[in-house]
Design a protein around this motif. Structure first.
Motif, PDB file in Angstrom:
ATOM      1  N   SER A 104       3.051  -1.034  10.235  1.00 59.71           N
ATOM      2  CA  SER A 104       2.062  -0.849   9.128  1.00 59.71           C
ATOM      3  C   SER A 104       1.426  -2.257   9.177  1.00 59.71           C
ATOM      4  CB  SER A 104       2.512  -0.211   8.090  1.00 59.71           C
ATOM      5  OG  SER A 104       3.213  -1.496   7.423  1.00 59.71           O
ATOM      6  N   GLN A 105       2.230  -3.233   9.311  1.00 59.76           N
ATOM      7  CA  GLN A 105       1.672  -4.691   8.814  1.00 59.76           C
ATOM      8  C   GLN A 105       1.081  -5.325   9.908  1.00 59.76           C
ATOM      9  OE1 GLN A 105       1.961  -5.628   5.525  1.00 59.76           O
ATOM     10  NE2 GLN A 105       2.531  -3.428   5.513  1.00 59.76           N
ATOM     11  N   THR A 106       0.919  -4.945  11.036  1.00 61.72           N
ATOM     12  CA  THR A 106       0.366  -5.433  12.169  1.00 61.72           C
ATOM     13  C   THR A 106      -0.910  -4.815  12.319  1.00 61.72           C
ATOM     14  OG1 THR A 106       0.928  -3.751  13.733  1.00 61.72           O
ATOM     15  CG2 THR A 106       2.389  -5.487  13.603  1.00 61.72           C
ATOM     16  N   VAL A 107      -1.559  -4.008  11.467  1.00 63.36           N
ATOM     17  CA  VAL A 107      -2.954  -3.421  11.472  1.00 63.36           C
ATOM     18  C   VAL A 107      -3.592  -4.365  10.734  1.00 63.36           C
ATOM     19  CG1 VAL A 107      -4.443  -1.491  10.577  1.00 63.36           C
ATOM     20  CG2 VAL A 107      -2.111  -0.828  11.738  1.00 63.36           C
ATOM     21  N   PRO A 108      -4.743  -5.079  11.025  1.00 64.13           N
ATOM     22  CA  PRO A 108      -5.488  -5.789  10.349  1.00 64.13           C
ATOM     23  C   PRO A 108      -6.075  -5.145   9.142  1.00 64.13           C
ATOM     24  CG  PRO A 108      -6.114  -5.572  12.522  1.00 64.13           C
ATOM     25  CD  PRO A 108      -5.179  -4.631  12.531  1.00 64.13           C
ATOM     26  N   ILE A 109      -5.761  -5.878   7.969  1.00 59.39           N
ATOM     27  CA  ILE A 109      -5.992  -5.209   6.473  1.00 59.39           C
ATOM     28  C   ILE A 109      -7.622  -5.288   6.435  1.00 59.39           C
ATOM     29  CG2 ILE A 109      -5.871  -7.427   5.533  1.00 59.39           C
ATOM     30  CD1 ILE A 109      -4.952  -4.042   4.100  1.00 59.39           C
ATOM     31  N   LEU A 110      -8.272  -6.201   7.013  1.00 57.92           N
ATOM     32  CA  LEU A 110      -9.775  -6.021   6.970  1.00 57.92           C
ATOM     33  C   LEU A 110     -10.321  -4.798   7.556  1.00 57.92           C
ATOM     34  CD1 LEU A 110     -10.891  -9.872   7.589  1.00 57.92           C
ATOM     35  CD2 LEU A 110     -11.663  -8.419   5.755  1.00 57.92           C
ATOM     36  N   ALA A 111      -9.656  -4.306   8.886  1.00 56.18           N
ATOM     37  CA  ALA A 111     -10.307  -3.168   9.347  1.00 56.18           C
ATOM     38  C   ALA A 111      -9.938  -1.859   8.420  1.00 56.18           C
ATOM     39  CB  ALA A 111      -9.854  -3.110  10.816  1.00 56.18           C
ATOM     40  N   ILE A 112      -8.905  -1.861   7.958  1.00 52.73           N
ATOM     41  CA  ILE A 112      -8.303  -0.652   7.524  1.00 52.73           C
ATOM     42  C   ILE A 112      -8.706  -0.336   6.053  1.00 52.73           C
ATOM     43  CG2 ILE A 112      -6.106  -1.151   6.272  1.00 52.73           C
ATOM     44  CD1 ILE A 112      -5.074   1.201   8.124  1.00 52.73           C
ATOM     45  N   ALA A 113      -9.014  -1.497   5.264  1.00 53.69           N
ATOM     46  CA  ALA A 113      -9.653  -1.890   4.089  1.00 53.69           C
ATOM     47  C   ALA A 113     -10.690  -0.604   3.829  1.00 53.69           C
ATOM     48  CB  ALA A 113      -9.594  -3.035   3.454  1.00 53.69           C
ATOM     49  N   PRO A 114     -11.928  -0.886   4.392  1.00 50.59           N
ATOM     50  CA  PRO A 114     -13.058   0.089   4.307  1.00 50.59           C
ATOM     51  C   PRO A 114     -12.700   1.451   4.586  1.00 50.59           C
ATOM     52  CG  PRO A 114     -13.402  -1.827   5.899  1.00 50.59           C
ATOM     53  CD  PRO A 114     -12.050  -1.987   5.674  1.00 50.59           C
ATOM     54  N   MET A 115     -11.706   1.684   5.564  1.00 47.76           N
ATOM     55  CA  MET A 115     -11.220   3.106   5.823  1.00 47.76           C
ATOM     56  C   MET A 115     -10.687   3.666   4.853  1.00 47.76           C
ATOM     57  SD  MET A 115     -12.534   3.532   8.917  1.00 47.76           S
ATOM     58  CE  MET A 115     -13.722   2.230   8.485  1.00 47.76           C
ATOM     59  N   ILE A 116      -9.998   3.078   4.196  1.00 48.86           N
ATOM     60  CA  ILE A 116      -9.302   3.564   2.890  1.00 48.86           C
ATOM     61  C   ILE A 116     -10.192   3.849   1.990  1.00 48.86           C
ATOM     62  CG2 ILE A 116      -7.551   3.097   1.104  1.00 48.86           C
ATOM     63  CD1 ILE A 116      -5.979   1.407   3.120  1.00 48.86           C
ATOM     64  N   ILE A 117     -11.129   3.039   1.515  1.00 44.03           N
ATOM     65  CA  ILE A 117     -11.898   3.300   0.668  1.00 44.03           C
ATOM     66  C   ILE A 117     -12.874   4.547   0.899  1.00 44.03           C
ATOM     67  CG2 ILE A 117     -14.233   2.097  -0.600  1.00 44.03           C
ATOM     68  CD1 ILE A 117     -11.808   0.382  -1.194  1.00 44.03           C
ATOM     69  N   VAL A 118     -13.383   4.330   2.148  1.00 43.51           N
ATOM     70  CA  VAL A 118     -14.170   5.483   2.521  1.00 43.51           C
ATOM     71  C   VAL A 118     -13.527   6.916   2.510  1.00 43.51           C
ATOM     72  CG1 VAL A 118     -15.468   6.367   4.618  1.00 43.51           C
ATOM     73  CG2 VAL A 118     -15.684   4.191   3.898  1.00 43.51           C
ATOM     74  N   VAL A 119     -12.062   6.942   2.855  1.00 45.59           N
ATOM     75  CA  VAL A 119     -11.642   8.187   2.951  1.00 45.59           C
ATOM     76  C   VAL A 119     -11.345   8.785   1.484  1.00 45.59           C
ATOM     77  CG1 VAL A 119      -9.203   9.280   3.581  1.00 45.59           C
ATOM     78  CG2 VAL A 119     -10.424   8.007   5.333  1.00 45.59           C
ATOM     79  N   LEU A 120     -10.684   7.791   0.707  1.00 38.65           N
ATOM     80  CA  LEU A 120     -10.537   8.087  -0.654  1.00 38.65           C
ATOM     81  C   LEU A 120     -11.910   8.480  -1.502  1.00 38.65           C
ATOM     82  CD1 LEU A 120      -7.726   5.745  -1.733  1.00 38.65           C
ATOM     83  CD2 LEU A 120      -7.416   7.987  -0.999  1.00 38.65           C
ATOM     84  N   ASN A 121     -12.920   7.923  -1.028  1.00 35.55           N
ATOM     85  CA  ASN A 121     -14.119   8.172  -1.756  1.00 35.55           C
ATOM     86  C   ASN A 121     -14.610   9.637  -1.430  1.00 35.55           C
ATOM     87  OD1 ASN A 121     -15.594   6.365  -3.582  1.00 35.55           O
ATOM     88  ND2 ASN A 121     -15.886   5.324  -2.037  1.00 35.55           N
ATOM     89  N   ALA A 122     -14.277   9.925  -0.193  1.00 38.38           N
ATOM     90  CA  ALA A 122     -14.395  11.288   0.281  1.00 38.38           C
ATOM     91  C   ALA A 122     -13.710  12.471  -0.511  1.00 38.38           C
ATOM     92  CB  ALA A 122     -14.342  11.507   1.655  1.00 38.38           C
ATOM     93  N   VAL A 123     -12.595  12.124  -0.811  1.00 36.45           N
ATOM     94  CA  VAL A 123     -11.876  13.185  -1.556  1.00 36.45           C
ATOM     95  C   VAL A 123     -11.791  12.860  -3.333  1.00 36.45           C
ATOM     96  CG1 VAL A 123     -10.080  13.659   0.330  1.00 36.45           C
ATOM     97  CG2 VAL A 123      -9.539  11.493  -1.344  1.00 36.45           C
ATOM     98  N   ASN A 124     -13.077  12.019  -3.528  1.00 36.48           N
ATOM     99  CA  ASN A 124     -13.312  11.871  -4.804  1.00 36.48           C
ATOM    100  C   ASN A 124     -12.358  10.946  -5.767  1.00 36.48           C
ATOM    101  OD1 ASN A 124     -15.975  12.857  -5.520  1.00 36.48           O
ATOM    102  ND2 ASN A 124     -14.958  15.101  -5.444  1.00 36.48           N
ATOM    103  N   ILE A 125     -11.779  10.058  -4.848  1.00 38.39           N
ATOM    104  CA  ILE A 125     -10.987   9.107  -5.759  1.00 38.39           C
ATOM    105  C   ILE A 125     -11.830   7.790  -5.752  1.00 38.39           C
ATOM    106  CG2 ILE A 125      -8.750   7.697  -5.725  1.00 38.39           C
ATOM    107  CD1 ILE A 125      -7.461  10.443  -4.288  1.00 38.39           C
ATOM    108  N   THR A 126     -12.046   7.403  -6.636  1.00 37.66           N
ATOM    109  CA  THR A 126     -12.956   6.214  -6.764  1.00 37.66           C
ATOM    110  C   THR A 126     -12.552   5.297  -7.660  1.00 37.66           C
ATOM    111  OG1 THR A 126     -14.484   7.144  -8.213  1.00 37.66           O
ATOM    112  CG2 THR A 126     -15.163   7.552  -5.759  1.00 37.66           C
ATOM    113  N   GLY A 127     -13.061   3.925  -7.693  1.00 37.60           N
ATOM    114  CA  GLY A 127     -12.854   3.130  -8.922  1.00 37.60           C
ATOM    115  C   GLY A 127     -11.478   2.198  -8.539  1.00 37.60           C
ATOM    116  N   LEU A 128     -10.732   2.283  -9.389  1.00 32.36           N
ATOM    117  CA  LEU A 128      -9.593   1.298  -9.323  1.00 32.36           C
ATOM    118  C   LEU A 128      -8.360   1.797  -8.160  1.00 32.36           C
ATOM    119  CD1 LEU A 128      -8.645  -1.070 -10.980  1.00 32.36           C
ATOM    120  CD2 LEU A 128      -7.188   0.241 -12.248  1.00 32.36           C
TER     121      LEU A 128
END
Lengths: 291, 278
Positions: free
Chosen positions: A133-157
């Motif tokens: 899990s730690q070998t995945v570049p965080i810069l690549a996965i960070a936007p994905m997490i934000i986008v995916v969570l936004n899609a299921v209406n989890i936003t903000g903090l």
């Protein structure tokens, strides 16, 4: 007196060295622009004027320390904390998601470590994934997490905090696996002679024995939680937070603003790490460590 | 039999129960990377209630392993063993014995009182009684007043005394001791030997004691089990009863020297047998 001799003098010496070096590089890096300006205006510039100018540019390649200090003073103390131009406001946005992510990450790390220590199967199956899990570049996965969570209406903090969690659970899990396994065989045999249950062995032996490991891991975890929160702010469209401030600064070439945000972020990390250190000292003393 | 300060009134005297420990044809083979190792071979032994039995022998003779088998910390490969008429596992689950390790093994994050409280907490004894027992057992090992100290603040001898108090705190009838004074200097060791003897007389426990010191074994024991290595086995069992009122001076007496001589001969004979075996 001891505090002065052991802490203030050595740290202060290094600080002065860094500041001196910083000023030297301010002159070296910002001088070409000043020479260029002088050449365009067909004037010559004296060395003393050149040096003075390099430290007062509006958008320097490298701002001088006192420029950064002035920016910090303005954005931290002079501007109201509710204003979007206040670093206190942006710092608080980042800090809140750092702390939430760090808390969740520490909890997750501890739970994983407990599971791994008590089950051979989980030790074999989970540990490689935790490391992967730690070998995945965080810069690549960070936007994905934000986008995916936004899609299921989890936003903000929470989405930002998840990135901090993703980074911070790792040192805690690894440290706690080692810590929970740290009791000597003799200590474990002793519990066996008492016919102690697994839960008793955990609470009376493994858990207290792992405390030094926990606090060491938490120091690392809180620092990378802050990094995670800042990285998490970059793809959110630069609304608020230290990350947003860095991004906006780089859009408009506001190097002084970038450096001010950087320094504040570093100071925040230092304060967080020292806080954990203080708690560790307190707990160690309660647990009978030599003063 | 007159001093029974530590024992709950309801329980019968352990002396009534003969054969606290009964070992028959017991063997233990460790599988190692270099092939099987016969740690214990054909052990036969019985220990009566109230006895003080020492296992003595060179390293590798299996004396600690035998003690660990009694404590259910190792499993025998063949043969049978009973502790208080039960299997070692049942005896352990009934908390039949207190175990004192080579090192004091006090938990460094607990105070001395906290360490003695540990087995009592595990066994679910209420707080008020725990307090009572901590005070009583600390007094028994002359450590009253050290309740709030942490282990590192005590000397090695005091730490080992605290660990004996811990083993006695839940009042087991059987005390298993694995070279408890091995790491201490001779002066402290002599002193603790004397104290242990007094403690044994006062509490009437059955004690199994592992040592590699001949004077210690002769001074303390009612029965000395001489063991020899490769394979670990019992070479000889020597009766040894120098009377109940023993002081360190007894070590100069002819009776003492005679038994010590027999133990030394036994050890030598066991060892030469080992040489011939090779």
């Amino acid at each position: 007196m001891n505090f002065v001799r052991n802490s203030v003098i050595p740290v202060g010496t290094v600080l002065i060295g860094i500041l001196a070096l910083w000023y030297v590089f301010t002159v070296i890096l910002n001088a070409p622009f000043e020479r260029d300006q002088a050449a365009r205006a067909n004037t010559t510039i004296s060395t003393s004027q050149l040096i003075a100018n390099t430290m007062a540019q509006e958008r320097p390649v490298l701002p001088a320390p006192h420029q950064v200090a002035a920016e910090i003073r303005k954005t931290v103390f002079d501007i109201s904390p509710t204003s979007k131009r206040s670093l206190v406001y942006h710092g608080w946005v980042t800090l809140s998601s750092t702390l939430l992510g760090f808390g969740l990450g520490t909890l997750l790390g501890i739970l994983l470590a407990i599971a791994i220590v008590h089950s051979r199967t989980l030790d074999k199956s989970l540990m490689p994934w935790i490391i992967t899990s730690q070998t995945v570049p965080i810069l690549a996965i960070a936007p994905m997490i934000i986008v995916v969570l936004n899609a299921v209406n989890i936003t903000g903090l929470l989405p930002k905090a998840m990135i901090s969690t993703y980074l911070s659970f790792f040192p805690v899990a690894v440290g706690m696996v080692k810590g929970l396994r740290s009791p000597e065989i003799m200590y474990l045999d002793l519990m066996r002679t008492y016919n102690a249950s697994k839960a008793q062995v955990f609470w009376k032996l493994r858990w207290p024995a792992s405390m030094p490991y926990l606090f060491t891991s938490m120091k690392i975890a809180v620092a990378i939680s802050l990094v995670g929160a800042i990285v998490g702010e970059l793809p959110t469209g630069a609304v608020a937070g230290i990350g947003a401030r860095l991004l906006a600064g780089s859009y408009y070439g506001q190097t002084v603003q970038i450096w001010a945000a950087l320094i504040v972020a570093a100071l925040m990390a230092a304060v967080l790490v020292s806080l954990i250190g203080l708690i560790a000292t307190f707990v160690n003393r309660r647990m009978g460590a030599r003063a | 039999m007159s001093v029974v300060t530590l024992r709950p009134k309801a329980k019968p005297m352990p002396q009534a129960a003969k054969n606290v420990i009964d070992v028959k044809d017991l063997s233990l083979v460790f599988e190692t990377n270099d092939g099987p190792v016969n740690a214990l071979s054909d052990i036969n032994l019985s220990v009566d209630g109230g006895e003080f039995v020492s296992f003595i022998g060179p390293s590798g003779c299996g004396k600690t392993t035998l003690l660990r088998v009694i404590a259910d910390l190792e499993q025998p490969t063949s043969g049978s063993i009973s502790v208080n008429g039960m299997t070692p596992s049942e005896a352990r689950q009934k908390r039949a014995y207190g175990y004192v390790f080579q090192a004091a093994a006090l938990y460094p994050w607990r105070t001395i009182a906290g360490n003695i409280s540990l087995p009592l907490e595990v066994m679910g004894i209420p707080k008020a009684e725990r307090k009572d027992r901590i005070a009583r057992n600390l007094e028994l090992v002359n450590l009253s007043g050290f309740e709030k100290k942490f282990p590192w603040q005590l000397s090695g001898g005091m730490q080992q005394r605290a660990s004996i108090a811990r083993a006695l705190s839940f009042d087991p009838h059987l005390l298993l001791m694995d070279e408890p004074f091995g790491a201490l200097d001779e002066i402290v060791r002599d002193h603790l030997n004397e104290e242990l003897l007094k403690l044994w007389a006062k509490t009437q426990k059955t004690v199994v004691f592992v040592t590699h010191s001949i004077p210690e074994a002769v001074f303390l024991s009612t029965k000395i089990v001489v063991m020899s290595p490769r394979p670990g086995r019992i070479h000889e069992v020597i009766d040894c009863n120098l009377g109940s009122e023993r002081t360190l001076d007894i070590r100069e007496s002819p009776e003492f020297l005679e038994i010590a001589h027999r133990v030394r001969e036994g050890l030598r004979h066991g060892h030469s047998y080992d040489q011939a075996h090779l």
